[in-house]
Design a protein around this motif. Structure first.
Motif, PDB file in Angstrom:
ATOM      1  N   VAL A 126      -1.652 -28.208 -46.018  1.00 21.47           N
ATOM      2  CA  VAL A 126      -1.665 -27.264 -47.235  1.00 21.47           C
ATOM      3  C   VAL A 126      -2.968 -26.974 -47.383  1.00 21.47           C
ATOM      4  O   VAL A 126      -3.442 -25.888 -47.863  1.00 21.47           O
ATOM      5  N   VAL A 127      -3.906 -27.716 -47.511  1.00 22.84           N
ATOM      6  CA  VAL A 127      -5.495 -27.463 -47.666  1.00 22.84           C
ATOM      7  C   VAL A 127      -6.056 -26.328 -46.498  1.00 22.84           C
ATOM      8  O   VAL A 127      -6.396 -25.461 -47.089  1.00 22.84           O
ATOM      9  N   LEU A 128      -5.690 -26.480 -45.257  1.00 24.78           N
ATOM     10  CA  LEU A 128      -6.082 -25.263 -44.256  1.00 24.78           C
ATOM     11  C   LEU A 128      -5.200 -24.096 -44.660  1.00 24.78           C
ATOM     12  O   LEU A 128      -5.797 -23.109 -44.411  1.00 24.78           O
ATOM     13  N   LEU A 129      -4.010 -24.301 -45.108  1.00 27.24           N
ATOM     14  CA  LEU A 129      -3.390 -23.010 -45.447  1.00 27.24           C
ATOM     15  C   LEU A 129      -3.874 -22.393 -46.561  1.00 27.24           C
ATOM     16  O   LEU A 129      -4.077 -21.263 -46.604  1.00 27.24           O
ATOM     17  N   LEU A 130      -4.450 -23.123 -47.602  1.00 23.16           N
ATOM     18  CA  LEU A 130      -4.964 -22.637 -48.785  1.00 23.16           C
ATOM     19  C   LEU A 130      -6.321 -21.860 -48.493  1.00 23.16           C
ATOM     20  O   LEU A 130      -6.829 -20.734 -48.868  1.00 23.16           O
TER      21      LEU A 130
END
Length: 279
Positions: free
Chosen positions: A20-24
């Motif tokens: 999720v962090v990488l996607l954001l």
């Protein structure tokens, strides 16, 4: 047993959190661009997430700015569409025909042509920029659609990709079609192309994206406002229009929107084609 299940859930949760962090991190720059294109001009580039929104930036683009100078945004957007689609169509048509010849036809010098294509793919294209410009001038194409389309109508990368795909097609299909009286063009467009839909989607998207975002060539080949493509017009905003960052973000959204739509429409075929290219 309970402890192992708990550890497995913790590891899974950590992986999801990292994803999720990488996607954001990947999505936020585009989201930032969209938000600032809709933000009130007093908040552009001053807040990570604006809280006051307006369509003023888009109105500035299409209805004329506060400077009283109307920029040809709609015309430039249409120029980008026409130039990109026609150039991509030429690149794909050339790539398909040459690749079929290199992969399925026997002729003297075939290996030499194939080696030249491989060599040219690693050759810095910018070295040929000045000779290409002089040729365009000699032909009288400067500041015309011909200069934007024809010199960009060949892609050796497309030839390379199609050649590798066609080589994987069994020759038995070709021989059976020739026994039925089919000619090479009929074999190409009725047998080879329908079998290559997935790789065609990959090639089409990459070529269109490359041509759509082309800047240097378009800047050199045109001088009239009515011939500008959208990316050239955007680059000019960093100069006299640098004090209007809202419209700059709005123009960037317009520039990236068609590519995003195409990836959504052809996403499944694109994934299938990428699986073939990675084999």
């Amino acid at each position: 047993m309970v402890g192992s299940n708990r550890n497995r859930k913790i590891r899974l949760s950590v992986r999801y959190a990292i994803a999720v962090v990488l996607l954001l991190v990947m999505v936020y720059p585009y989201l930032y661009m969209v938000l600032n294109s809709l933000a009130d001009w007093s908040q552009v580039d001053r807040k990570l997430i604006p809280d006051a929104f307006t369509l003023k930036s888009y109105q500035w683009l299409f209805l004329g700015g506060e400077t009283g100078v109307t920029r040809p945004w709609i015309g430039s957007f249409l120029n980008s569409i026409v130039v990109s689609l026609l150039s991509t169509a030429l690149m794909m048509a050339f790539g398909v025909m040459v690749a079929y010849a290199l992969s399925k036809l026997r002729f003297r010098g075939r290996d030499t042509v194939n080696n030249f294509i491989l060599f040219h793919m690693f050759f810095p294209a910018i070295i040929l920029l000045i000779p290409s410009f002089l040729i365009v001038q000699k032909l009288g194409w400067y500041d015309t659609y011909w200069a934007l389309i024809i010199p960009k109508g060949v892609s050796l990368w497309a030839v390379f990709m199609y050649t590798n795909f066609f080589k994987a097609v069994p020759d038995a299909f070709i021989e059976a079609a020739k026994l039925d009286g089919a000619r090479d063009f009929q074999i190409l467009y009725k047998i080879m192309l329908p079998m290559s839909k997935s790789i065609t989607s990959v090639i089409f998207l990459f070529l269109l994206m490359e041509r759509w975002t082309e800047l240097l060539w378009d800047m050199i080949m045109v001088r009239s406002d009515h011939m500008l493509t959208l990316n050239v017009l955007l680059s000019q905003m960093f100069g006299p229009y640098g004090t209007y960052p809202g419209p700059l973000y709005a123009g960037s959204v317009l520039l990236s929107l068609p590519i995003i739509i195409l990836f959504i429409l052809f996403g499944k075929k694109f994934q299938e084609g990428m699986q073939f290219t990675l084999k």
